[in-house]
Design an enzyme around this catalytic site. Sequence first.
Site, PDB file in Angstrom:
ATOM      1  CG  ASP A  82      -6.853  46.150   4.231  1.00 12.66           C
ATOM      2  OD1 ASP A  82      -6.024  46.669   3.476  1.00 12.66           O
ATOM      3  OD2 ASP A  82      -6.653  45.966   5.437  1.00 12.66           O
ATOM      4  CE1 TYR A  84     -11.524  51.777  -1.181  1.00 13.97           C
ATOM      5  CE2 TYR A  84     -12.819  53.018   0.414  1.00 13.97           C
ATOM      6  CZ  TYR A  84     -12.749  52.224  -0.723  1.00 13.97           C
ATOM      7  OH  TYR A  84     -13.898  51.881  -1.386  1.00 13.97           O
ATOM      8  CG  PHE A  95     -17.117  48.546  -0.058  1.00 12.60           C
ATOM      9  CD1 PHE A  95     -16.321  48.170  -1.123  1.00 12.60           C
ATOM     10  CD2 PHE A  95     -17.678  47.550   0.725  1.00 12.60           C
ATOM     11  CE1 PHE A  95     -16.096  46.836  -1.420  1.00 12.60           C
ATOM     12  CE2 PHE A  95     -17.466  46.210   0.440  1.00 12.60           C
ATOM     13  CZ  PHE A  95     -16.673  45.849  -0.637  1.00 12.60           C
ATOM     14  CG  HIS A 208     -14.537  42.612  -4.237  1.00 12.66           C
ATOM     15  ND1 HIS A 208     -14.148  43.832  -4.741  1.00 12.66           N
ATOM     16  CD2 HIS A 208     -14.398  42.704  -2.890  1.00 12.66           C
ATOM     17  CE1 HIS A 208     -13.797  44.626  -3.749  1.00 12.66           C
ATOM     18  NE2 HIS A 208     -13.939  43.971  -2.612  1.00 12.66           N
TER      19      HIS A 208
END
Length: 245
Positions: A82, A84, A95, A208
């Site tokens: 997803d 930010y 990321f 993660h």
Amino acid sequence: MTLFPEELAASQLQTADPSDWPVAPGWQRVVDEFFQSKTGEDLCAYLRQRLEAGAVIFPPQPLQALACTPPEAVRVVILGQDPYHGRGQAEGLAFSVAPGMPLPPSLRNIFKEMQRDLGVPFPAMPQPGGSLRAWAENGVLLLNACLTVEEGVANSHQGRGWEALADALIAQTSKSSQPVVFMLWGAFAQSKRSLIDEARHLVLSANHPSPLSALRGPAPFLGCSHFSKARDWLRGRGMPNFTWT
């Protein structure tokens, strides 16, 4: 980081028309097929509805990863979930945050592992800071499964259709004749493993990089050495110049 009004507008989605979201030519067929499908049409209708209702949606270019990294250039795929959801953060690359933005915790752990694994220093602040655009331009496809999000609401566009496009892009990349490293961090990314031809490509799995799981077993992110493993595997297959820096 304070953004001026014109910067505020530039940091968010302005249109739900996919023709305003350029991609590299090699991705165009799969992108067009998606947006011509009912799932793609429904997604665009939803985005238009939310924009008309005044929703602030990020990033301004949802398909930025496909513009920065043509399919024939892909050497590594890193899957995110997803974008930010903070103002000015998302730039359309998994990321990655826009230059000058503070490092989110997961990205800080990514740089921490790179420092441990490769001996490279943290990036200079404020620029390039947490922007991974240089990776994207060097063959690292930074692909989120969901490509838009509303301000302040994580996963707000999850299940609206983006995931079908991400799956199609992963499948297309898996069919590539060139060797690719897929770096699957966390359970969500690892759920895409069935889309990858492991006889042809290398799959690296770990937890993660978020602080909640980066040190947790059985496959901690911190200490996984994925960056050197990917580099060495690619160099052993005729890509001696691949580098993360």
